[in-house]
Each structure stands twice: as C-alpha cells, then as structure tokens.
Design an enzyme around this catalytic site. Sequence first.
Site, PDB file in Angstrom:
ATOM      1  N   CYS A   1     -31.902 -25.301  53.916  1.00 50.19           N
ATOM      2  CA  CYS A   1     -31.951 -25.964  55.218  1.00 50.19           C
ATOM      3  C   CYS A   1     -31.032 -27.169  55.142  1.00 50.19           C
ATOM      4  CB  CYS A   1     -33.384 -26.392  55.505  1.00 50.19           C
ATOM      5  SG  CYS A   1     -33.568 -27.337  57.041  1.00 50.19           S
TER       6      CYS A   1
ATOM      7  N   CYS B   1     -26.198 -24.862  59.850  1.00 53.45           N
ATOM      8  CA  CYS B   1     -27.655 -24.688  59.949  1.00 53.45           C
ATOM      9  C   CYS B   1     -27.917 -23.264  59.477  1.00 53.45           C
ATOM     10  CB  CYS B   1     -28.118 -24.864  61.389  1.00 53.45           C
ATOM     11  SG  CYS B   1     -29.823 -24.329  61.680  1.00 53.45           S
TER      12      CYS B   1
HETATM   13  N1  DGL Z   1     -32.460 -24.201  59.386  1.00 52.68           N
HETATM   14  C1  DGL Z   1     -32.342 -25.599  59.473  1.00 52.68           C
HETATM   15  C2  DGL Z   1     -30.990 -26.125  59.018  1.00 52.68           C
HETATM   16  O1  DGL Z   1     -30.334 -25.494  58.217  1.00 52.68           O
HETATM   17  C3  DGL Z   1     -32.909 -26.380  60.616  1.00 52.68           C
HETATM   18  C4  DGL Z   1     -33.319 -25.751  61.897  1.00 52.68           C
HETATM   19  C5  DGL Z   1     -34.289 -26.669  62.641  1.00 52.68           C
HETATM   20  O2  DGL Z   1     -35.424 -26.786  62.167  1.00 52.68           O
HETATM   21  O3  DGL Z   1     -33.893 -27.285  63.640  1.00 52.68           O
HETATM   22  O4  DGL Z   1     -30.570 -27.187  59.421  1.00 52.68           O
END
Ligand code: DGL
Length: 252
Positions: A67, A181
């Site tokens: 993430c 993301c």
């Molecule tokens: N998947 C996450 C990232 O790589 C964040 C998505 C979220 O919770 O807004 O930033």
Amino acid sequence: MIVVDSGLGGLAVARALRATGTPCAYLADTAGFPYGHRDPADINARAARLIAAISAELAPQTFVLACNTLSTLCLAALRAQFSQRFVGTVPAVKVAAAQSQSRRFTLLATPNTVDSAYSQKLIAEFAADCVVDRVGAPLLARLAERHLLGGAVSDDEWRAEIAPAFRDDARGCSDAVVLGCTHYPLVLAQLERVAPWPLRWIDSAAAIARQALAVGGGQGPAIAYVTAPADVERYAALFAREGFGETRALAI
Ligand code: DGL
C-alpha cells in the site's frame, strides 16, 4: 509473511508471491478503508494497531506493506517501533523518469500519497528533469474495490478519475502514468479502455514481490483477515478465489 493493505490492493503482490511457491497471509484494514483521504496521524495509529494485533495472532517475521499510502506515511515509524522486517511500496517514479521519452509523466495515486513528503522527495531526487503531474484520484481506489467485489462501475466513473492524468500542452505530453496506489493495477484493463491515448502504465507489484522474497520471512498461512466483522462474508468468496482458504475478522 503477511501482505498488508487498506483493502484488496495487495492482491497483485500476493499473486506474484504465490506464483513463486510462497503463499502469504493477507490483512485488509477494511474498517479503515479508504486511506486516501484519512488523516495521516490516524493512519499511523491504525497501522501500529494492525501490526500489533496481527503479530499477536500469527507472529509473522516479515510484513509486506502493499500500500503506497501506508508506506509513504508510516514505513519509517513502523520500522522504528517494531522489530519485524518491513517491505514497503513506493510509487515507481524512478522507473518512469528513466523511461520517459517526452520527459513528462503523471503520478496517479491517493490524495495522501501525492501530497506526502516521501513522494515529493522521490520526484526531486529521480525526476528533477521531468514535468511530473501529481494527480490525487479522489475515488479510484473505492471504484476498484467495488469492481473487484463484483459491483458495477461505469466507464464515465473510471474516465473521471483518470482524465486529469493525461496532459498535452506547451509543457509536453504525458507518456506514462505511475500507478501509485496498489488498487489501480488490478483494474488496468478498465483504465486502458477509457484512456484518451495509449501510454505506459507503471506499477510496482512484481518489484515488491521480488523484494519480499529477497528479504524472506517464510510462507503463509494462506488466511485472509479483514478488520470489520461484517466484511468476512462480503470478502470471503473473493479471497477464496485468490487462494486464501479462510477469511477471519481481526479486532484492532
Ligand atoms: N491501496 C492503497 C495504496 O496503495 C490505498 C487505497 C486507499 O485506501 O485509499 O495507496
């Protein structure tokens, strides 16, 4: 080894790990999702609680923070606070800068990631000779999560999220989008379909999986955890298809 994300974004990393014969556990902070707009202080507090709670349950040696939002905001603090190993995820700005022909590309990520000091430092360090448009997508992670769980997302909804990532003016033409993301590569086919022109989409899932394998930390168990009890039922079938035989609730 456990892959951690706010939701389903870490699945590409989990798939890449499984493909090498290294199944992992998975933790989705579904009660905290999305992280994109959440107060960074709150994300830091949640992150510490997540690591403590899952450590009491599974005692993993290695955490893969799949993430960007979690990594750019919390990686340093988690490393200082916990003795386990942490593999982080940061936007592939360096790769984009090395490959861009037009010297203009976009960092498409959550508002928290594009605003983070970490991302700004990456751009200053590796892309100082490029025009880098930082685009915080307000809803894209949520649309991806909805789509992955079987909900409908219209082309107009996808289009509205990615349109600002495509620039063509006196400062140059975008020739790449860094998918900053982890949710975004999981819906790449949808994004490509509505893109105003073809360009290079750059994501880091395979590189993170390689880094996780290099760091080591053992396998699975192939159990997925969600942090909202009601989400066990909502997510279990999808996690089962991804090789996680059981989905459990984790209280944090
Ligand atoms: N998947 C996450 C990232 O790589 C964040 C998505 C979220 O919770 O807004 O930033």
